[in-house]
Structure formats: C-alpha cells, structure tokens
Enzyme design. Sequence first.
Site, mmCIF file in Angstrom:
data_model
loop_
_atom_site.group_PDB
_atom_site.id
_atom_site.type_symbol
_atom_site.label_atom_id
_atom_site.label_comp_id
_atom_site.label_asym_id
_atom_site.label_seq_id
_atom_site.Cartn_x
_atom_site.Cartn_y
_atom_site.Cartn_z
ATOM 1 N N ASN A 1 52.926 93.267 19.704
ATOM 2 C CA ASN A 1 53.315 92.925 21.075
ATOM 3 C C ASN A 1 52.843 94.062 21.995
ATOM 4 O O ASN A 1 53.471 95.114 22.065
ATOM 5 C CB ASN A 1 54.835 92.757 21.130
ATOM 6 C CG ASN A 1 55.342 92.415 22.516
ATOM 7 O OD1 ASN A 1 54.570 92.343 23.480
ATOM 8 N ND2 ASN A 1 56.649 92.204 22.624
ATOM 9 N N ARG B 1 51.865 88.437 20.253
ATOM 10 C CA ARG B 1 52.613 87.862 21.362
ATOM 11 C C ARG B 1 51.704 87.856 22.593
ATOM 12 O O ARG B 1 51.099 88.872 22.928
ATOM 13 C CB ARG B 1 53.839 88.700 21.667
ATOM 14 C CG ARG B 1 54.608 88.110 22.820
ATOM 15 C CD ARG B 1 55.409 89.128 23.544
ATOM 16 N NE ARG B 1 56.090 88.491 24.656
ATOM 17 C CZ ARG B 1 56.606 89.146 25.671
ATOM 18 N NH1 ARG B 1 56.507 90.443 25.720
ATOM 19 N NH2 ARG B 1 57.204 88.511 26.644
ATOM 20 N N HIS C 1 59.867 83.567 28.198
ATOM 21 C CA HIS C 1 60.835 83.758 27.100
ATOM 22 C C HIS C 1 60.837 82.562 26.134
ATOM 23 O O HIS C 1 61.817 82.333 25.422
ATOM 24 C CB HIS C 1 62.295 83.888 27.611
ATOM 25 C CG HIS C 1 62.597 85.118 28.379
ATOM 26 N ND1 HIS C 1 63.455 85.115 29.468
ATOM 27 C CD2 HIS C 1 62.197 86.395 28.237
ATOM 28 C CE1 HIS C 1 63.562 86.337 29.953
ATOM 29 N NE2 HIS C 1 62.795 87.136 29.232
ATOM 30 N N LEU D 1 69.862 86.319 28.228
ATOM 31 C CA LEU D 1 70.344 87.220 29.273
ATOM 32 C C LEU D 1 70.061 88.665 28.865
ATOM 33 O O LEU D 1 70.813 89.281 28.124
ATOM 34 C CB LEU D 1 71.854 87.016 29.501
ATOM 35 C CG LEU D 1 72.324 85.563 29.700
ATOM 36 C CD1 LEU D 1 73.831 85.506 29.882
ATOM 37 C CD2 LEU D 1 71.618 84.903 30.868
ATOM 38 N N ASN E 1 67.403 92.191 30.394
ATOM 39 C CA ASN E 1 66.941 92.775 31.639
ATOM 40 C C ASN E 1 66.234 91.712 32.471
ATOM 41 O O ASN E 1 66.454 91.567 33.662
ATOM 42 C CB ASN E 1 65.977 93.894 31.266
ATOM 43 C CG ASN E 1 66.069 95.011 32.217
ATOM 44 O OD1 ASN E 1 66.688 94.880 33.279
ATOM 45 N ND2 ASN E 1 65.453 96.104 31.879
ATOM 46 N N GLY E 2 65.353 90.966 31.786
ATOM 47 C CA GLY E 2 64.822 89.720 32.341
ATOM 48 C C GLY E 2 65.714 88.627 31.802
ATOM 49 O O GLY E 2 66.171 88.724 30.666
ATOM 50 N N ARG F 1 65.229 92.055 39.288
ATOM 51 C CA ARG F 1 64.550 90.931 39.952
ATOM 52 C C ARG F 1 65.554 90.037 40.663
ATOM 53 O O ARG F 1 66.644 89.802 40.144
ATOM 54 C CB ARG F 1 63.781 90.085 38.924
ATOM 55 C CG ARG F 1 62.554 90.775 38.395
ATOM 56 C CD ARG F 1 61.888 89.958 37.301
ATOM 57 N NE ARG F 1 61.762 90.741 36.092
ATOM 58 C CZ ARG F 1 61.532 90.239 34.879
ATOM 59 N NH1 ARG F 1 61.399 88.950 34.710
ATOM 60 N NH2 ARG F 1 61.442 91.028 33.844
ATOM 61 N N PHE G 1 73.345 96.545 32.738
ATOM 62 C CA PHE G 1 74.656 95.889 32.864
ATOM 63 C C PHE G 1 75.787 96.754 32.315
ATOM 64 O O PHE G 1 76.926 96.640 32.766
ATOM 65 C CB PHE G 1 74.642 94.530 32.164
ATOM 66 C CG PHE G 1 73.949 93.469 32.968
ATOM 67 C CD1 PHE G 1 72.570 93.292 32.880
ATOM 68 C CD2 PHE G 1 74.664 92.658 33.844
ATOM 69 C CE1 PHE G 1 71.924 92.327 33.631
ATOM 70 C CE2 PHE G 1 74.026 91.689 34.597
ATOM 71 C CZ PHE G 1 72.656 91.520 34.495
ATOM 72 N N GLU H 1 73.987 88.827 23.866
ATOM 73 C CA GLU H 1 74.432 89.130 22.506
ATOM 74 C C GLU H 1 75.599 90.113 22.487
ATOM 75 O O GLU H 1 76.406 90.106 21.563
ATOM 76 C CB GLU H 1 73.278 89.764 21.703
ATOM 77 C CG GLU H 1 72.167 88.801 21.385
ATOM 78 C CD GLU H 1 70.901 89.491 20.901
ATOM 79 O OE1 GLU H 1 70.980 90.598 20.338
ATOM 80 O OE2 GLU H 1 69.808 88.918 21.094
ATOM 81 N N GLU I 1 62.156 87.326 18.271
ATOM 82 C CA GLU I 1 60.846 86.792 18.629
ATOM 83 C C GLU I 1 59.799 87.169 17.582
ATOM 84 O O GLU I 1 58.886 86.395 17.303
ATOM 85 C CB GLU I 1 60.442 87.308 20.022
ATOM 86 C CG GLU I 1 61.254 86.627 21.126
ATOM 87 C CD GLU I 1 61.355 87.434 22.403
ATOM 88 O OE1 GLU I 1 62.084 88.449 22.407
ATOM 89 O OE2 GLU I 1 60.709 87.065 23.386
HETATM 90 P P1 ADP Z 1 64.623 93.206 27.905
HETATM 91 O O1 ADP Z 1 64.085 92.857 26.538
HETATM 92 O O2 ADP Z 1 64.472 92.121 28.918
HETATM 93 O O3 ADP Z 1 64.232 94.558 28.413
HETATM 94 P P2 ADP Z 1 67.183 93.275 26.540
HETATM 95 O O4 ADP Z 1 67.291 91.919 25.978
HETATM 96 O O5 ADP Z 1 66.942 94.415 25.616
HETATM 97 O O6 ADP Z 1 66.192 93.319 27.760
HETATM 98 O O7 ADP Z 1 68.540 93.557 27.342
HETATM 99 C C1 ADP Z 1 68.756 94.778 27.949
HETATM 100 C C2 ADP Z 1 70.015 94.710 28.758
HETATM 101 O O8 ADP Z 1 71.112 94.266 27.941
HETATM 102 C C3 ADP Z 1 70.402 96.081 29.234
HETATM 103 O O9 ADP Z 1 69.856 96.342 30.493
HETATM 104 C C4 ADP Z 1 71.890 95.977 29.329
HETATM 105 O O10 ADP Z 1 72.188 95.643 30.652
HETATM 106 C C5 ADP Z 1 72.305 94.814 28.449
HETATM 107 N N1 ADP Z 1 73.183 95.253 27.359
HETATM 108 C C6 ADP Z 1 72.844 95.782 26.175
HETATM 109 N N2 ADP Z 1 73.951 96.097 25.464
HETATM 110 C C7 ADP Z 1 75.008 95.760 26.221
HETATM 111 C C8 ADP Z 1 76.446 95.832 26.046
HETATM 112 N N3 ADP Z 1 76.989 96.317 24.953
HETATM 113 N N4 ADP Z 1 77.200 95.385 27.062
HETATM 114 C C9 ADP Z 1 76.648 94.898 28.178
HETATM 115 N N5 ADP Z 1 75.337 94.806 28.402
HETATM 116 C C10 ADP Z 1 74.519 95.223 27.431
#
Ligand code: ADP
Length: 397
Positions: free
Chosen positions: A7, A91, A180, A209, A211-212, A241, A284, A334, A384
């Site tokens: 990726n 990917r 996604h 849910l 970052n994206g 975003r 978050f 998750e 993925e």
């Molecule tokens: P991406 O792949 O889009 O960068 P991820 O799927 O890794 O994103 O998700 C990242 C986001 O998940 C982090 O910015 C955070 O906000 C959120 N996150 C991760 N662990 C937790 C948790 N224990 N509680 C709340 N939010 C979480």
Amino acid sequence: MNILVINCGSSSLKYQLLNMNDESVLASGLVERIGIEGSQLKHEKTGMDKEVIKVAMKDHKEALGHVLDALTHEKYGAIKDLKEVDAVGHRVVHAGEKYSSSVKITDDVIKALEECIELAPLHNPPNLMGIEAMNELLPNVPSVGVFDTAFHQTMPASSYIYALPYELYEKHGVRRYGFHGTSHRYVSQQAAEMLGKDIKDLKIITCHLGNGASVAAIKDGKVLHTSMGFTPLEGLIMGTRCGDIDPAIVTYVMNKEGLDLKAMDNLLNKKSGVLGISGISSDFRDIEGAAADGNERAKLALEAFDNKVTRYIGGYAALMGGVDVIVFTAGLGENSIGNRKSICSSLGFMGVEIDDERNNVRGKDTIVSTDGSKVKVLVVPTNEELMIARDTLELVK
Ligand code: ADP
C-alpha cells in the site's frame, strides 16, 4: 502460497506478507519519509520485536528493495528467498468507472490507472510507482490491483449522479465514486459470516469511522449508496474534512476570507471536520477527553459527528427498505464504546438495541446488540490487507 500486500502513499508505504494457507501474517512493516531526509523502515516479523532500519531511500523502488531485503534477512526475515513470494497485491485508490472488481495487472491496467490520475492526483501516482517498482524488482511474480472504488461500482445511476449539468459527468467523469470499498466489502462479508447468513439475504449498513469516514448501504451484497463522493471529502464529518456542506459556502468564504483555490481546498480537507469545530485536535481520543473535561466545542464536535452518522444510517435504512445489520469499523468504530452507544441510542425507534456489556469491547469481532434487537449491531475490525491478499490469491491461483 505467500502473498505480499503493498500500500504505497506519497512518502510512505505499508506492507504485509501473508501465508494464504492459513491467512496468517508472516511479517509486516511501514516505510516512512521516502525521498525525504530521515527515511526509515519499521519491520516486524510476527512474534519478534520490531526492527527499525534507518537508511536513505530516494524513491519507492529503493524503499521496496529494502522491504524485500528485510523480508529475506537472515535474522528478522520471514522467508529465505524471494522465490517464496508467489504474488503481489497492490492497493490502488481510484479505478474510475473502469473496474468493478480486482484485476491482474497488465500494461492495459496500468494505462487505465494512469488515466485516473486526474481523479486521484494525490493517491494514484504513488500507487502506480509501487506497481512499477515491484514489476521491476520481481518481474516474474504476478501482481493484482485492488481498488478502493471498485466495490461501489454497483451503485445505480440515481445514487451516483450529481444534480449538475449532465455534460460534467460525460466530459469530466463528475459523479459519486465512493472510497474505502475494500473495507466496506471485508466487514460486510465478515458480518454475514458472523451471523451465519448469506450476504445476499441481508440489508447491511457499514460505518467505516476512522480519520477518514464513510458509510455504505449494502443490499444483496451490492452497494446501493455510499457517503463519500467524487472525492473522499463528501459525507460524514471526519478528522479534518468537512463532509457535506452547502456548496455555496465555498465561494462565499473564498470571497470573504480572500482565499484562492488551493487555500480553500486546504481549509476543507485539512482544517475542518472535528478539528475545525473543536479547535483542539483531529483525533477523536483527544476530543472525547476534552469533552469529558467539559469543553463545549469538543462536545459540539462529537454531537455533530454522531448527528451526521445517525442521519446517514436512517437515510440508508429508508433507501434499502429496512436494515438487518449495522457494522462499526476502523479506528473510532472499532474502539469508541461511547460513540457507538450514542449513535445507536438515537436509532432505538428502528429496533436497534445495544447491550452495554457486549458493547464494552475494542477491536474484536463482536455482536454488540441485545439478543432481542431487531437490527443486529456488530463491531468488525477492518482488514483491508487480508481482503487484498484474498483477491490476489483468487486471481493468480
Ligand atoms: P485512518 O486509517 O483513516 O487514518 P483509523 O481507522 O486508524 O484512521 O482511525 C484513526 C482514528 O480512530 C483516530 O484519529 C482516533 O480518533 C480514533 N480512535 C482510535 N482509537 C480510539 C479510541 N480508543 N477511542 C476513540 N477513538 C479512537
């Protein structure tokens, strides 16, 4: 059969080597700062400590060369010889309208992906660099492209068309593509399996849910609608975003703030979302922490986020004529117990009932609804890489 999943991002790349006899991960890693001073490779053979290899890597080909060295290293390698890599799965973000499933990579496929660069200027070029570098490094090993957009290609025209002059679709491909897709496909299949049902008999709403963030409505195993659109900017409120906004705001703010196209694009993609509302962070966890400490704007960001997810779930249930399963995945989906609880509490009227004890879970395949809940709610960690490896296996075996 061993499959290497790649990726490639603009200055980073992630990889995983999987043994598809039992779908186990033999090794995985991440290269950062490709082409930038301070590049390094973090490699992990399953069961061993992480190795950090600091070495200059001027481009993706050099980086992938170091990945192959690490995979065959006598101390921390997972295989003895590169002959043990049977296929490579890449990917790729955007395949436009050309591919609705994964394909074996040929010169024609590379050409088609080059034509999609305009649609994904930040993502497709590094993806293509990875494909070309691996073709040079392992010329006799077959490779497969797995596209983020492919799963969403089943959307009907009524879902993908924008209410703009139709010529913009015909001339420039302005339509909803969705992203996604590999994640939505993996978690919907996994959910059906966990429930012991055929995916074709289920109406599923998958909530990716992270970052994206995006939501998809999946009926008969096919996507009916998804919240991301022409680009990954549309839909839910995300880390940075904005998601859906009144499009008139764009020209209004550009005029009022004296912003050019690039600055406005940056504002919508990098300075908005929960970061923009809260003024605290795009993460978050930080926002949940600040909200718990009484920060009003952090609370507002979380409420606005949940409000939007709830509206999409309600809308998608209406579009499908009901919903059997809601799936939460990716970083927030998750891991955030509170977020799932708060979204599902608003959906009680549709027969969604969360079991607080079951919902007290992070990052594990779990049914978190009560036995009596009309709609099943599941947490399914996305994977993925495994989906890419499965597709690759299917196409090369
Ligand atoms: P991406 O792949 O889009 O960068 P991820 O799927 O890794 O994103 O998700 C990242 C986001 O998940 C982090 O910015 C955070 O906000 C959120 N996150 C991760 N662990 C937790 C948790 N224990 N509680 C709340 N939010 C979480």
